[in-house]
Every structure is written in C-alpha cells, then in structure tokens.
Scaffold this motif. Sequence first.
Motif, mmCIF file in Angstrom:
data_model
loop_
_atom_site.group_PDB
_atom_site.id
_atom_site.type_symbol
_atom_site.label_atom_id
_atom_site.label_comp_id
_atom_site.label_asym_id
_atom_site.label_seq_id
_atom_site.Cartn_x
_atom_site.Cartn_y
_atom_site.Cartn_z
ATOM 1 N N PHE A 12 -37.553 17.786 5.206
ATOM 2 C CA PHE A 12 -38.241 16.764 5.983
ATOM 3 C C PHE A 12 -39.558 17.283 6.559
ATOM 4 O O PHE A 12 -40.597 16.630 6.476
ATOM 5 C CB PHE A 12 -37.327 16.284 7.118
ATOM 6 C CG PHE A 12 -37.964 15.272 8.025
ATOM 7 C CD1 PHE A 12 -38.101 13.951 7.623
ATOM 8 C CD2 PHE A 12 -38.418 15.633 9.289
ATOM 9 C CE1 PHE A 12 -38.694 13.014 8.455
ATOM 10 C CE2 PHE A 12 -39.004 14.707 10.125
ATOM 11 C CZ PHE A 12 -39.145 13.392 9.711
ATOM 12 N N GLY A 13 -39.529 18.475 7.143
ATOM 13 C CA GLY A 13 -40.738 19.025 7.753
ATOM 14 C C GLY A 13 -41.846 19.255 6.740
ATOM 15 O O GLY A 13 -43.021 18.979 7.012
ATOM 16 N N PRO A 195 -35.743 12.455 11.541
ATOM 17 C CA PRO A 195 -34.515 12.696 10.778
ATOM 18 C C PRO A 195 -33.249 12.101 11.381
ATOM 19 O O PRO A 195 -32.155 12.450 10.949
ATOM 20 C CB PRO A 195 -34.432 14.225 10.781
ATOM 21 C CG PRO A 195 -35.032 14.622 12.100
ATOM 22 C CD PRO A 195 -36.151 13.642 12.329
ATOM 23 N N GLU A 265 -41.141 16.807 12.822
ATOM 24 C CA GLU A 265 -39.831 17.451 12.798
ATOM 25 C C GLU A 265 -39.611 18.291 14.055
ATOM 26 O O GLU A 265 -38.555 18.206 14.704
ATOM 27 C CB GLU A 265 -39.681 18.336 11.564
ATOM 28 C CG GLU A 265 -38.302 18.984 11.508
ATOM 29 C CD GLU A 265 -38.134 19.911 10.325
ATOM 30 O OE1 GLU A 265 -37.037 19.923 9.747
ATOM 31 O OE2 GLU A 265 -39.095 20.624 9.984
ATOM 32 N N GLN A 269 -36.872 17.432 17.320
ATOM 33 C CA GLN A 269 -35.842 18.374 17.765
ATOM 34 C C GLN A 269 -35.855 18.515 19.281
ATOM 35 O O GLN A 269 -34.802 18.496 19.936
ATOM 36 C CB GLN A 269 -36.067 19.737 17.106
ATOM 37 C CG GLN A 269 -35.771 19.780 15.617
ATOM 38 C CD GLN A 269 -36.155 21.108 14.986
ATOM 39 O OE1 GLN A 269 -36.594 22.046 15.668
ATOM 40 N NE2 GLN A 269 -35.995 21.206 13.672
#
Length: 407
Positions: A12-13, A195, A265, A269
């Motif tokens: 994803f990143g 995500p 990303e 988090q």
Amino acid sequence: MKRKLDFSKLGFGTGMIHAGQEPDPSYGALATPIYQTSTFCFDTAEEGGEIFSGERAGYAYTRGGNPTTTALEQKLSILEGGEAAIATASGMGAVGGALLAYAKAGDHILRGRCIYSCTEHVFRENLSKFNIEVTSADFSDLEAVAGGIKENTKLLYFESMSNPMMELSDIREISRIAHDRGIKVVVDNTFTPPPEIRPLSLGADLVVHSTTKYINGHGDAIGGAIIGAKEELDPIRSGITTKLLGTTPSPFNSYLVLRGMQTMELRMQRHCENGFAIASFLEGNPHVKRVYYPGLSSSPQHALAERMMKGNYGGILAFELKDGIRGMKAFDACKKLLNSFTIPSIAVSLGDPGTLVEHAASMTHGAVPAEEREREGITDALIRVSAGLEDKEDLLADFRAAFSVLD
C-alpha cells in the motif's frame, strides 16, 4: 524506458508514493508539476478536432481534464483498487455525481439512517425535486436493509462507518443483497479509507470520498473522489461532474491532495494508534456514558470490525457524557469540556494532523431536524473526536486535564 510498476503486486505504501507520478516528460521534474491553466493549445486545427472527438488522447480545457488531476486520479484508483477515478472539487461533488449517475425520476434510493449532514440535506431537500424517492434504514442491520428495498429501488447509499455514531455496515453482505436484486451500491468511505476498508473489494459498485479528510491529510485543500469501474465512471465524467455539476478540482488542489497521499500509510498508522488510545481512555473515564469506537473489544460491532478493518480501527470516535454532571445539562457539560482542551482544536472535519473535537448536535448535525437527530442517537451529550498525529502521551495528558474540570 523505465519499467512500469505493477501495483497489484506492491504494498500500500509503495502504491501511494509512486502511483500516477512519473518524472515530468518536459524537464524530468520528479514532483508532479501544477498545470495551472484553464485551456490548452493545439499544434494544428486537426489535432484540436481529434482531441475534442476523443480520437486522440490529450487535454483541451481543464474542466474536462488536466495532467495534474489525471495523476491524482491514477493514484486514487490504486488507493481503492478501482479501474478508474474521478477527482471532484469537494466531497459533496463526488456524492452528487454518484447519486445522479444511478437515480432518475420515479426511482427509489435506500440510504443509511445516520449519514453526513450535508448528504442528508441532499436526500431530504434536493432529490424530491427530481421526483426521486428516498427512505432510510439502519444499515448495521441486514434485515432492515433487505426490508427497506422496494420494487423501484435503484441504489443503496451508506457510509462504511456512519457519521457521527461510528456504526459499521457489512459491505459484503449488503452488496450481495443489492446485487441479487439488480441494485447498485455506493459507499462513502471517507471515515475508513484504505488501509482500513476497501469497499470495492467487498462488492460495492462505487466508492466516494471527501479527499479533504484523511486522503489529503493536511487540512489545506477541499476535494472529493468517485472510484470504481471505468465503464461506470465514463458517463459520470462526461455528462455529470464536468457538465451538469461542474465539480472539477483546481490543478493546485489536485497537487495538494496528490502530495498528501504520499505519506498516507504512515499517517493512518498514527491516526489509528491515537484513536484507539483516546477511546480506551474514555472507556474508563467516570464521566463518560458510552464510547462509540468499533476497535474496542466492548463494542457490539468489534467482531465485524476485526473482520473488515484487520486491526486498523481508525482515528475517529465519539462519546457521550453522563447526564447531570455537577448538575449541568448535557449541552453545557459538553461545552465546558470542549472549552477546556488545549491541544485539540474545536473544529469540524477530520483527518487533519491536529486533533479536532466538535459537538455534533450543534455543529456538524445542527441542521438535521432534532427529532431525526434523536432517532439516530445524536444527543446533546455527544462529542466527536478526530485523533490527530500528536504524541499519544501528550494527547492523553490533555484529555485527563480537560476532564478534570468536570470533577
């Protein structure tokens, strides 16, 4: 020639850094340039005609397309795993484009009962002028969804996580119910962007976003997006967003959102970590009646959250204060608490680097009729929190200090 990346095989990143962004062919600029122009020139009249007719790829007028916005749309499609994307000037531009793509006079739309107030206004006040019927249902209850469908239902519209009650909807099962009846599904995924949740992979036909929020992530640009299959999006772009609504974003705002997505990303988090920490603190606070956050094991939707979100429970939550704190009405207690924060700002929106707090009944949902607010559970005691990117311990210390004024 540089080898093209296959984003289906990358993380994803990596996708958020590289998708849609190649060195500029004119001068080799690494960052995508801002093509701040309203119109484009052609070498010949023949070329102009071919571009306007679609025989040749190219740009003619920024309302119809712009290289900076194209780069953003390519990254947005990778974000949600769609074939294509349409960037819009605001989240409401995306909502309007998606609704008008699927509904016409005489049709019925079934919507989630608890949604963003501006979207609720469109359903309540605007669509009736087009003779489009709208009713609501609790989309956290699959039986209520199935029971709310009519013979003329053409569209189910709901939020992956409802605003501001943080109720999740089982997108996979709702999409199955809809598609068995030939009904389209549109999901507003603003609160739980990848995500966290990917609605297209769960069966939704279109995803809409306010890119103003987590996707941009810096609180400095307004934008929206519609993401899905190319055949679904082509008529929306050609007939609705660029013509009927005229919701094309400015190249500068496209650049800002494009830039913000490269750190998405890492930002998500931290948002998720801080959101869980604040929710956990609130759950143990004696002045709090209830916390709305599916990441808590005590949440009735925690099992669904584990299945859909895979540990990324988000940075937005809500909570209710108990009645009669120090003899105060709920609204007055909320006001006193909000005015006592020092790190969080009192502001609507979400997904900013800084933590935001707001009183839903008088701010984001103040225009929703009181009886409807009450039905949805939006009481005067409800406060919504968008956890930012600050140090977790600083945020928790500030929450403890703010709540001390209620002791």
